[in-house]
Motif scaffolding. Sequence first.
Motif, PDB file in Angstrom:
ATOM      1  N   LEU A   1       0.842  -1.193   0.000  1.00  0.00           N
ATOM      2  CA  LEU A   1       0.000   0.000   0.000  1.00  0.00           C
ATOM      3  C   LEU A   1       0.872   1.235   0.000  1.00  0.00           C
ATOM      4  CD1 LEU A   1      -2.803  -0.777   2.624  1.00  0.00           C
ATOM      5  CD2 LEU A   1      -3.210  -0.096   0.262  1.00  0.00           C
ATOM      6  N   SER A   2       0.396   2.297  -0.625  1.00  0.00           N
ATOM      7  CA  SER A   2       1.075   3.587  -0.536  1.00  0.00           C
ATOM      8  C   SER A   2       0.035   4.693  -0.623  1.00  0.00           C
ATOM      9  CB  SER A   2       2.123   3.757  -1.646  1.00  0.00           C
ATOM     10  OG  SER A   2       1.498   3.917  -2.909  1.00  0.00           O
ATOM     11  N   TYR A   3       0.351   5.796   0.030  1.00  0.00           N
ATOM     12  CA  TYR A   3      -0.556   6.948   0.015  1.00  0.00           C
ATOM     13  C   TYR A   3       0.277   8.214  -0.052  1.00  0.00           C
ATOM     14  CZ  TYR A   3      -3.819  10.555   1.476  1.00  0.00           C
ATOM     15  OH  TYR A   3      -4.563  11.693   1.514  1.00  0.00           O
ATOM     16  N   THR A   4      -0.171   9.160  -0.862  1.00  0.00           N
ATOM     17  CA  THR A   4       0.493  10.456  -0.968  1.00  0.00           C
ATOM     18  C   THR A   4      -0.537  11.573  -0.884  1.00  0.00           C
ATOM     19  OG1 THR A   4       2.305   9.619  -2.340  1.00  0.00           O
ATOM     20  CG2 THR A   4       1.891  11.972  -2.419  1.00  0.00           C
ATOM     21  N   TYR A   5      -0.201  12.564  -0.069  1.00  0.00           N
ATOM     22  CA  TYR A   5      -1.004  13.790   0.012  1.00  0.00           C
ATOM     23  C   TYR A   5      -0.078  14.969  -0.228  1.00  0.00           C
ATOM     24  CZ  TYR A   5      -3.055  17.950   2.070  1.00  0.00           C
ATOM     25  OH  TYR A   5      -3.488  19.238   2.265  1.00  0.00           O
ATOM     26  N   ALA A   6      -0.546  15.927  -1.020  1.00  0.00           N
ATOM     27  CA  ALA A   6       0.217  17.152  -1.253  1.00  0.00           C
ATOM     28  C   ALA A   6      -0.746  18.329  -1.294  1.00  0.00           C
ATOM     29  CB  ALA A   6       1.007  17.070  -2.562  1.00  0.00           C
ATOM     30  N   LYS A   7      -0.406  19.371  -0.572  1.00  0.00           N
ATOM     31  CA  LYS A   7      -1.231  20.573  -0.575  1.00  0.00           C
ATOM     32  C   LYS A   7      -1.240  21.161  -1.984  1.00  0.00           C
ATOM     33  CE  LYS A   7      -1.915  24.984   1.827  1.00  0.00           C
ATOM     34  NZ  LYS A   7      -3.315  24.667   2.163  1.00  0.00           N
ATOM     35  N   GLY A   8      -2.382  21.707  -2.382  1.00  0.00           N
ATOM     36  CA  GLY A   8      -2.532  22.226  -3.734  1.00  0.00           C
ATOM     37  C   GLY A   8      -1.478  23.254  -4.112  1.00  0.00           C
ATOM     38  N   ARG A   9      -0.917  23.079  -5.304  1.00  0.00           N
ATOM     39  CA  ARG A   9       0.110  24.010  -5.805  1.00  0.00           C
ATOM     40  C   ARG A   9      -0.546  25.245  -6.425  1.00  0.00           C
ATOM     41  NH1 ARG A   9       2.508  21.405 -10.241  1.00  0.00           N
ATOM     42  NH2 ARG A   9       1.198  19.552 -10.156  1.00  0.00           N
ATOM     43  N   PRO A  10       0.174  26.365  -6.484  1.00  0.00           N
ATOM     44  CA  PRO A  10      -0.381  27.539  -7.168  1.00  0.00           C
ATOM     45  C   PRO A  10      -0.315  27.365  -8.682  1.00  0.00           C
ATOM     46  CG  PRO A  10       1.835  28.013  -6.401  1.00  0.00           C
ATOM     47  CD  PRO A  10       1.489  26.651  -5.869  1.00  0.00           C
ATOM     48  N   TYR A  11      -1.147  28.109  -9.418  1.00  0.00           N
ATOM     49  CA  TYR A  11      -1.057  28.124 -10.877  1.00  0.00           C
ATOM     50  C   TYR A  11      -1.191  29.566 -11.356  1.00  0.00           C
ATOM     51  CZ  TYR A  11      -6.182  28.594 -11.043  1.00  0.00           C
ATOM     52  OH  TYR A  11      -7.463  29.037 -10.894  1.00  0.00           O
TER      53      TYR A  11
ATOM     54  N   ASN B   1       6.076  43.602 -21.279  1.00  0.00           N
ATOM     55  CA  ASN B   1       5.999  43.283 -19.861  1.00  0.00           C
ATOM     56  C   ASN B   1       5.216  41.989 -19.675  1.00  0.00           C
ATOM     57  OD1 ASN B   1       7.382  45.565 -18.750  1.00  0.00           O
ATOM     58  ND2 ASN B   1       5.580  46.807 -19.224  1.00  0.00           N
ATOM     59  N   ASN B   2       5.613  41.210 -18.680  1.00  0.00           N
ATOM     60  CA  ASN B   2       4.871  40.003 -18.333  1.00  0.00           C
ATOM     61  C   ASN B   2       3.857  40.334 -17.244  1.00  0.00           C
ATOM     62  OD1 ASN B   2       6.368  38.360 -20.085  1.00  0.00           O
ATOM     63  ND2 ASN B   2       7.978  38.049 -18.551  1.00  0.00           N
ATOM     64  N   ILE B   3       2.611  39.871 -17.434  1.00  0.00           N
ATOM     65  CA  ILE B   3       1.568  40.123 -16.453  1.00  0.00           C
ATOM     66  C   ILE B   3       0.839  38.822 -16.134  1.00  0.00           C
ATOM     67  CG2 ILE B   3       1.219  42.507 -17.252  1.00  0.00           C
ATOM     68  CD1 ILE B   3      -1.398  41.499 -18.559  1.00  0.00           C
ATOM     69  N   ILE B   4       0.226  38.773 -14.955  1.00  0.00           N
ATOM     70  CA  ILE B   4      -0.563  37.615 -14.544  1.00  0.00           C
ATOM     71  C   ILE B   4      -2.028  37.918 -14.818  1.00  0.00           C
ATOM     72  CG2 ILE B   4      -1.204  36.106 -12.632  1.00  0.00           C
ATOM     73  CD1 ILE B   4       1.413  36.826 -11.290  1.00  0.00           C
ATOM     74  N   ARG B   5      -2.616  37.166 -15.749  1.00  0.00           N
ATOM     75  CA  ARG B   5      -4.035  37.369 -16.061  1.00  0.00           C
ATOM     76  C   ARG B   5      -4.930  36.562 -15.124  1.00  0.00           C
ATOM     77  NH1 ARG B   5      -4.594  36.279 -22.442  1.00  0.00           N
ATOM     78  NH2 ARG B   5      -4.025  34.234 -21.627  1.00  0.00           N
ATOM     79  N   ASN B   6      -4.514  35.329 -14.838  1.00  0.00           N
ATOM     80  CA  ASN B   6      -5.299  34.457 -13.972  1.00  0.00           C
ATOM     81  C   ASN B   6      -4.351  33.734 -13.027  1.00  0.00           C
ATOM     82  OD1 ASN B   6      -8.140  34.454 -15.355  1.00  0.00           O
ATOM     83  ND2 ASN B   6      -6.688  34.093 -17.031  1.00  0.00           N
ATOM     84  N   GLU B   7      -4.788  33.530 -11.806  1.00  0.00           N
ATOM     85  CA  GLU B   7      -3.999  32.767 -10.856  1.00  0.00           C
ATOM     86  C   GLU B   7      -4.924  32.148  -9.819  1.00  0.00           C
ATOM     87  OE1 GLU B   7      -1.464  34.896  -8.079  1.00  0.00           O
ATOM     88  OE2 GLU B   7      -2.377  36.774  -8.746  1.00  0.00           O
ATOM     89  N   GLY B   8      -4.415  31.150  -9.117  1.00  0.00           N
ATOM     90  CA  GLY B   8      -5.195  30.485  -8.091  1.00  0.00           C
ATOM     91  C   GLY B   8      -4.400  29.343  -7.499  1.00  0.00           C
ATOM     92  N   ARG B   9      -5.083  28.457  -6.796  1.00  0.00           N
ATOM     93  CA  ARG B   9      -4.446  27.305  -6.175  1.00  0.00           C
ATOM     94  C   ARG B   9      -5.210  26.045  -6.570  1.00  0.00           C
ATOM     95  NH1 ARG B   9      -0.825  26.369  -2.214  1.00  0.00           N
ATOM     96  NH2 ARG B   9      -0.671  28.587  -1.693  1.00  0.00           N
ATOM     97  N   LEU B  10      -4.478  25.005  -6.941  1.00  0.00           N
ATOM     98  CA  LEU B  10      -5.086  23.733  -7.300  1.00  0.00           C
ATOM     99  C   LEU B  10      -5.671  23.053  -6.065  1.00  0.00           C
ATOM    100  CD1 LEU B  10      -2.220  22.336  -9.581  1.00  0.00           C
ATOM    101  CD2 LEU B  10      -4.287  23.522 -10.331  1.00  0.00           C
TER     102      LEU B  10
END
Length: 740
Positions: free
Chosen positions: A628-638, A647-656
């Motif tokens: 058996l194996s189990y993995t949990y990871a807190k949601g990464r940003p996107y 210029n580079n800009i962020i149009r959309n962002e959030g967390r998975l």
Amino acid sequence: MKTKLLFLFSFLSCILSFAQIKISGKVTYKNKGVADVNVTLKNTYDGATTDAEGNFSFDTAEKGSQVITFTHPKYNDVEKPVEIQDQAITVNAELKEQINEIDAVVVSAGSIEASDKKRATALLTPIDIYTTAGADGQISSALTYLPGVQKVGESEGLFIRGGTGAESKIFMDGSLINNYFSNSVPGIAGRDRFNTSLFKGNIFSSGGYSALYGQALSGALMLESVDLPDESSYDFGISPIFIDAGFQRLSNNKNYSYGATVGYSNLELMQNILHFNTDFTESPRSLSGDLNFRIRTKSGGFFKYYGKYDMNRMAVKTESLEPQYDASLVRLKGANTYHNLSFRQKFGKYLLNIGSSYSYNRSDLNFSTETADQESTRTRLLTDGNYINIKTVLERKINRISALRGGLEFNNSDEKLHFQQVNKKYNDLISAAFLESDLGFSNQLSAKIGVRAEHSSFLDKSNIAPRLALAYRLDKNWTSSIAYGLFYQNPESRYINAPANLGFQQSQHYIFQIQRASEGRSLRLEAFYKKYDQLIKTFTINPGESQNQQIQTALNNDGYGYAKGAEFFWRDKKTFKNIDYWISYSYLDSKRDFMNYPVSLKPNFASEHTLSAVAKRFITEWKLGVNLSYTYAKGRPYYDIVSQQNNNIIRNEGRLKDYSSLNLSFNYLPNLGKKDAKAFTIFVLSISNMLGTKNIYGYNFSGDGSRSSAVVPPSNTFVFVGAFISFGVDKTEDAINNNL
């Protein structure tokens, strides 16, 4: 007569007693008495053993110049000359600790080793990897169940402690493996090209690694291939996904061996059986083959050669995010070859290791869009690369736990890229020299000190990178380690598509570790801090219809960042009968301003909290292994980052959403218990993400940013069933002993 004899015997005894001389003293180590030290008069039977305070005393009838010896298993022997006359004498001795490979502390900050050289609980042996549920028999996948490695499903590579997949490197018998992972399409991670059973051991460093290795900002995986097999054998494997066969022939004098394997895989059948998230218009398929030979010379030298060729294809269709199209398609044709030749030879106190590798990789990607009526013109992204690595290391043993080693390394890359109006030729020769020493000051204290210097012909710049690690034994089972290192890496060649003033990317590692190792149990606590400087910044040129077709081009080295955190690892094979389990936890705080990031951000590949648990149970009476194996990871940003008006800009962002996966596998050994059986069979059933959790790896966005689609695994739940058969060798006992 009896009275006379008794008188004579008494007289002689009295003379002898007066002739005995008393020798006494104290034996100490660091001003403390040492018990159980054997004290003897050399070449006689006279002597004694020290008491709890280190005191000793004995009588002797010997006279003149003599030698007293002091011996104890944990200390160096001491000899002291004495002159025995007619008076009692006192002889004291100060012992020195005996330094040996068994008792000496090992420098291990940032590293986990699995080989016959490691005395602590071994990790990631081939059996460990094959029996870790959810690892799919891949070394890189099994590493994600250890501290420090992030679970990033949409891209291949080892993402270590806030570093990208490209910032870790993998080596085979000391030589760099370029293109360790198979070619793939955007959003689907490539698999390991190399069979896990090819390797007998490994050292995984999540930071602070040896000066013998370079060009990796985050970490390194050093793989050691097997030597001569124990016996000749024939192997066969079959499943709904693949079929392969191979052999190994060992000479009668057991001085050389040779072998080959061939395999074919195709995911089409499983695609029809299981519900796939990914629409493969051409299912992933590959054809591969490899050759090897190993030769032990009469003088004790050892040659090893391994060569591999594979080609793979796939095509993926997705719903288009652009309103004028119905679907987007990407097709892949990939080809790769890899060759590794190594030689080692002892010359007295010297050990010479020479290794070389060559690899060629070709990735042919075709992007297109389609409507109900027709398919648009294809856009082709074609890359070709030739890579040569040569490395020589000369090592000299100073004593049992001290050594000095140094050498040279050359790594040449020759690449071509074609994409729309971009036609690139890239060539770079990285020359390196390194020197490193293992210093054993005592069984309690040791150090590893090294320095590496490199020069890049493409950048026309050089660097010098010092490395330092210290280890101290706190008591019998507890050790502590600290490590510092400076690491350099060239900017990734795929981002060098236009002239730019670039230099080496740089990172500094600071690591502190406490480890407890006893029979069957291992505990590791580690804290780290990494500082990044001179990371590359990019801008977008020749954008295609989607983000997957955009070309990021290096602009400068103005990027920077940091990563800090703490890790916990516990493995236990002893507490529960026939159960092997481990638990790992990683905390990561990381930020970067690099690539096209407009400001310093948490990287989209870094999860703040990661927890993994693995348990294995072998049921002898059922001939069955349950894993058996189990993995949990807190949601990464996107992030949805675009270039507007230079210029580079962020149009959309959030967390998975948080990542979660429970995996189960079974291993059945039907020929368990058959005496003298020259065959080994194992049936495998594996269920990945058995609860069907709908994990998300990221998002793709339309050109105007108003629409998006989730990046998901090809299948939420995947089932594998297969059989592996070996003739000529019985591996059953190995499987049992490793809790298969």
